[in-house]
Design a protein around this motif. Structure first.
Motif, mmCIF file in Angstrom:
data_model
loop_
_atom_site.group_PDB
_atom_site.id
_atom_site.type_symbol
_atom_site.label_atom_id
_atom_site.label_comp_id
_atom_site.label_asym_id
_atom_site.label_seq_id
_atom_site.Cartn_x
_atom_site.Cartn_y
_atom_site.Cartn_z
ATOM 1 N N ASP A 220 -20.182 -2.463 8.554
ATOM 2 C CA ASP A 220 -19.639 -1.080 8.483
ATOM 3 C C ASP A 220 -19.414 -0.496 9.868
ATOM 4 O OD1 ASP A 220 -19.524 -0.819 5.721
ATOM 5 O OD2 ASP A 220 -21.664 -0.339 5.618
ATOM 6 N N VAL A 221 -18.658 -1.177 10.647
ATOM 7 C CA VAL A 221 -18.459 -0.785 12.041
ATOM 8 C C VAL A 221 -17.907 0.642 12.135
ATOM 9 C CG1 VAL A 221 -16.114 -1.790 12.153
ATOM 10 C CG2 VAL A 221 -17.481 -1.581 14.244
ATOM 11 N N ASP A 222 -18.437 1.397 13.093
ATOM 12 C CA ASP A 222 -17.946 2.765 13.307
ATOM 13 C C ASP A 222 -16.742 2.759 14.249
ATOM 14 O OD1 ASP A 222 -19.940 4.661 11.963
ATOM 15 O OD2 ASP A 222 -21.222 3.209 12.961
ATOM 16 N N VAL A 223 -16.913 2.069 15.375
ATOM 17 C CA VAL A 223 -15.831 1.995 16.368
ATOM 18 C C VAL A 223 -15.582 0.528 16.698
ATOM 19 C CG1 VAL A 223 -15.120 2.607 18.712
ATOM 20 C CG2 VAL A 223 -16.398 4.256 17.337
ATOM 21 N N MET A 224 -14.344 0.114 16.540
ATOM 22 C CA MET A 224 -14.005 -1.298 16.720
ATOM 23 C C MET A 224 -13.121 -1.460 17.966
ATOM 24 S SD MET A 224 -14.581 -4.194 15.427
ATOM 25 C CE MET A 224 -13.957 -5.840 15.644
ATOM 26 N N ALA A 225 -13.084 -2.667 18.504
ATOM 27 C CA ALA A 225 -12.270 -2.910 19.695
ATOM 28 C C ALA A 225 -11.841 -4.375 19.744
ATOM 29 C CB ALA A 225 -13.063 -2.572 20.952
ATOM 30 N N VAL A 226 -10.852 -4.623 20.588
ATOM 31 C CA VAL A 226 -10.515 -5.996 20.978
ATOM 32 C C VAL A 226 -10.446 -6.021 22.503
ATOM 33 C CG1 VAL A 226 -9.230 -6.704 18.916
ATOM 34 C CG2 VAL A 226 -8.030 -5.519 20.756
ATOM 35 N N ALA A 252 -4.941 -6.624 18.041
ATOM 36 C CA ALA A 252 -5.519 -5.282 17.840
ATOM 37 C C ALA A 252 -5.116 -4.740 16.468
ATOM 38 C CB ALA A 252 -5.055 -4.332 18.943
ATOM 39 N N ALA A 253 -3.843 -4.915 16.111
ATOM 40 C CA ALA A 253 -3.360 -4.408 14.820
ATOM 41 C C ALA A 253 -4.094 -5.097 13.669
ATOM 42 C CB ALA A 253 -1.854 -4.633 14.703
ATOM 43 N N VAL A 254 -4.226 -6.409 13.749
ATOM 44 C CA VAL A 254 -4.903 -7.157 12.677
ATOM 45 C C VAL A 254 -6.383 -6.746 12.622
ATOM 46 C CG1 VAL A 254 -5.517 -9.438 11.787
ATOM 47 C CG2 VAL A 254 -3.295 -9.091 12.898
ATOM 48 N N THR A 255 -6.996 -6.616 13.769
ATOM 49 C CA THR A 255 -8.417 -6.240 13.816
ATOM 50 C C THR A 255 -8.623 -4.868 13.189
ATOM 51 O OG1 THR A 255 -8.664 -7.540 15.826
ATOM 52 C CG2 THR A 255 -10.404 -5.962 15.358
ATOM 53 N N ARG A 256 -7.733 -3.949 13.516
ATOM 54 C CA ARG A 256 -7.807 -2.591 12.934
ATOM 55 C C ARG A 256 -7.768 -2.654 11.396
ATOM 56 N NH1 ARG A 256 -8.256 0.737 10.030
ATOM 57 N NH2 ARG A 256 -7.597 2.906 9.997
ATOM 58 N N ILE A 257 -6.836 -3.470 10.904
ATOM 59 C CA ILE A 257 -6.621 -3.533 9.450
ATOM 60 C C ILE A 257 -7.769 -4.267 8.748
ATOM 61 C CG2 ILE A 257 -5.138 -4.609 7.699
ATOM 62 C CD1 ILE A 257 -2.742 -3.953 9.563
ATOM 63 N N VAL A 258 -8.239 -5.350 9.347
ATOM 64 C CA VAL A 258 -9.252 -6.188 8.683
ATOM 65 C C VAL A 258 -10.658 -5.581 8.792
ATOM 66 C CG1 VAL A 258 -10.390 -8.463 8.722
ATOM 67 C CG2 VAL A 258 -7.904 -8.295 9.006
ATOM 68 N N ARG A 263 -14.192 5.279 12.486
ATOM 69 C CA ARG A 263 -13.785 6.411 13.331
ATOM 70 C C ARG A 263 -12.664 6.115 14.307
ATOM 71 N NH1 ARG A 263 -16.175 9.119 18.091
ATOM 72 N NH2 ARG A 263 -17.787 7.535 18.208
ATOM 73 N N ALA A 264 -12.662 4.924 14.905
ATOM 74 C CA ALA A 264 -11.684 4.711 15.972
ATOM 75 C C ALA A 264 -11.496 3.225 16.287
ATOM 76 C CB ALA A 264 -12.130 5.442 17.240
ATOM 77 N N MET A 265 -10.380 2.956 16.970
ATOM 78 C CA MET A 265 -10.030 1.585 17.370
ATOM 79 C C MET A 265 -9.674 1.587 18.849
ATOM 80 S SD MET A 265 -9.506 -1.549 16.298
ATOM 81 C CE MET A 265 -9.067 -2.883 17.433
ATOM 82 N N ASN A 266 -10.254 0.629 19.560
ATOM 83 C CA ASN A 266 -10.145 0.607 21.017
ATOM 84 C C ASN A 266 -9.570 -0.725 21.491
ATOM 85 O OD1 ASN A 266 -10.641 1.151 23.742
ATOM 86 N ND2 ASN A 266 -12.796 0.596 23.624
ATOM 87 N N VAL A 267 -9.087 -0.746 22.728
ATOM 88 C CA VAL A 267 -8.644 -1.992 23.352
ATOM 89 C C VAL A 267 -9.130 -2.027 24.797
ATOM 90 C CG1 VAL A 267 -6.421 -1.084 24.165
ATOM 91 C CG2 VAL A 267 -6.638 -3.508 23.697
ATOM 92 N N HIS A 268 -9.531 -3.208 25.256
ATOM 93 C CA HIS A 268 -9.901 -3.409 26.672
ATOM 94 C C HIS A 268 -8.993 -4.463 27.261
ATOM 95 C CE1 HIS A 268 -13.620 -1.172 26.339
ATOM 96 N NE2 HIS A 268 -14.020 -1.936 25.363
ATOM 97 N N GLU A 269 -8.501 -4.328 28.481
ATOM 98 C CA GLU A 269 -8.551 -3.076 29.212
ATOM 99 C C GLU A 269 -7.455 -2.178 28.693
ATOM 100 O OE1 GLU A 269 -8.285 -5.250 32.936
ATOM 101 O OE2 GLU A 269 -10.313 -4.543 33.479
ATOM 102 N N VAL A 270 -7.157 -1.127 29.434
ATOM 103 C CA VAL A 270 -6.173 -0.159 28.950
ATOM 104 C C VAL A 270 -4.777 -0.800 28.931
ATOM 105 C CG1 VAL A 270 -5.054 2.026 29.511
ATOM 106 C CG2 VAL A 270 -7.537 1.780 29.754
ATOM 107 N N ILE A 271 -4.231 -0.939 27.724
ATOM 108 C CA ILE A 271 -2.890 -1.511 27.567
ATOM 109 C C ILE A 271 -2.086 -0.548 26.685
ATOM 110 C CG2 ILE A 271 -1.566 -3.461 26.592
ATOM 111 C CD1 ILE A 271 -3.975 -5.216 27.388
ATOM 112 N N PRO A 272 -1.223 0.269 27.308
ATOM 113 C CA PRO A 272 -0.570 1.364 26.560
ATOM 114 C C PRO A 272 0.171 0.908 25.308
ATOM 115 C CG PRO A 272 -0.252 1.669 28.905
ATOM 116 C CD PRO A 272 -0.903 0.322 28.738
ATOM 117 N N MET A 273 0.777 -0.281 25.297
ATOM 118 C CA MET A 273 1.566 -0.650 24.111
ATOM 119 C C MET A 273 0.697 -0.779 22.845
ATOM 120 S SD MET A 273 2.757 -4.622 24.448
ATOM 121 C CE MET A 273 3.277 -4.662 26.150
ATOM 122 N N THR A 274 -0.602 -0.967 23.012
ATOM 123 C CA THR A 274 -1.474 -1.067 21.836
ATOM 124 C C THR A 274 -1.592 0.270 21.102
ATOM 125 O OG1 THR A 274 -3.463 -0.592 23.130
ATOM 126 C CG2 THR A 274 -2.887 -2.905 22.842
#
Ligand code: SF4
Length: 319
Positions: A220-226, A252-258, A263-274
């Motif tokens: 039950d992850v609260d905040v997820m990232a790739v 990132a898109a697949v991770t968000r959906i799966v 609460r939120a979805m993050n990406v490292h490092e900062v990549i604006p297209m995500t």
């Protein structure tokens, strides 16, 4: 065609491993690729009420770390930082103050795995006293047991970031079972859970990634990232290179959906297209950073709060 899988996702159903693999195998730049991004974007905007988040992390120490991860600039056998350093409490409080004034939502305190827990708890209590109640405080440290998880909570942490990394025990010296025990301790203590599929390199296959996406959902992850692996010169995995930003955007898109974060979805490092692919938070960094070779990453790879807020506003998130 991935239409039926995306319909299931939009209905809130859990996707299977096979579904996730089909999504990851979509060709970058194809029509399906943009449908995938669109579904992830829609889920984030609707479920998270179009809210964007600014996170920040303070890396407290720069020292050779016994876990010796093959991708990290602080691994003890290939330490690639320009210096060793331990921030004083005053430095940490000063940086905290600036980050709070800049308006961060969640503040992470990161150390290497060997940092003494008692010292860390002392720092955390002082930081907690200085920050508003509505700012979340997140622990990012080595493995710990249930008692320590409760101590973290008592010291004022609201959550913890902890990962079973890709090829844990092969590219690191920690066994996956040890990581899992820590994840269980986080949940038992009632801390918010922050997870990430990382550090993704060109050699990782999609099955490995899906395993971590589903693990996050099971917890039950609260905040997820790739996070894609940054090839740091001097580290053993440097020659393996890096995946592209477009590939990371798809992951990132697949991770968000799966993984279905709360609460939120993050990406490292900062990549604006995500930000087109369901990512609604980015993280500023101060101090140590395993992806950098300078001890103050704010002068190197780290982004600052102002830039992050601007990127989220440009993507029409409410911050
Ligand atoms: S990634 Fe973390 S645990 Fe691994 S060597 Fe670096 S500081 Fe230590």
């Amino acid at each position: 065609m991935i239409k039926n899988i995306l319909i299931k996702a939009r209905q809130g159903q859990d996707l299977s491993k096979e579904d996730a693999l089909k999504l990851l195998n979509v060709k970058n730049g194809s029509e399906d690729f943009y449908e995938l991004l669109s579904a992830a974007n829609q889920l984030t905007r609707e479920e998270f009420d179009n809210k964007g988040y600014v996170f920040a992390q303070i890396g407290i120490n720069v020292e050779p770390c016994s876990v010796d991860c093959k991708f990290c600039s602080m691994g003890k056998s290939h330490f690639a930082m320009n210096e060793t350093k331990k921030k004083s409490i005053n430095e940490i409080l000063e940086e905290t103050n600036i980050l709070i004034q800049d308006g961060v939502d969640d503040l992470f305190l990161m150390t290497t795995a060997d940092y003494p827990v008692e010292d860390y708890l002392k720092i955390a209590r002082e930081v907690r006293n200085k920050i508003p109640d509505d700012v979340r405080l997140i622990a990012n440290i080595g493995d710990f047991d249930k008692d320590t998880a409760f101590e973290l909570k008592e010291a004022g942490f609201t959550g913890a970031y902890h990962i079973n990394r890709l090829r844990e025990g092969i590219d690191t010296t920690v066994k996956p079972e040890t990581r899992i025990k820590t994840l269980d301790a986080i949940k038992e203590a009632g801390l918010e859970f922050y997870y990430c599929v990382e550090p993704i390199g060109p050699e990782h296959d999609y099955e490995e990634m899906v395993e971590e996406m589903i693990r996050a959902r099971d917890y039950d992850v609260d905040v997820m990232a790739v996070m894609r692996r940054t090839p740091v010169k001097g580290t053993p995995l440097f020659d393996k290179g890096q995946i592209t930003a477009l590939e990371l955007t798809k992951i990132a898109a697949v991770t968000r959906i799966v993984s279905k974060p709360q609460r939120a979805m993050n990406v490292h490092e900062v990549i604006p297209m995500t930000l087109l692919a369901g990512v609604n938070l980015l993280c500023a960094e101060v101090g140590a950073n395993p992806r950098d070779t300078v001890s103050d990453t704010e002068t190197g790879r780290g982004c600052n709060v102002h830039l992050i807020r601007e990127l989220l506003i440009e993507a029409e998130y409410d911050v």
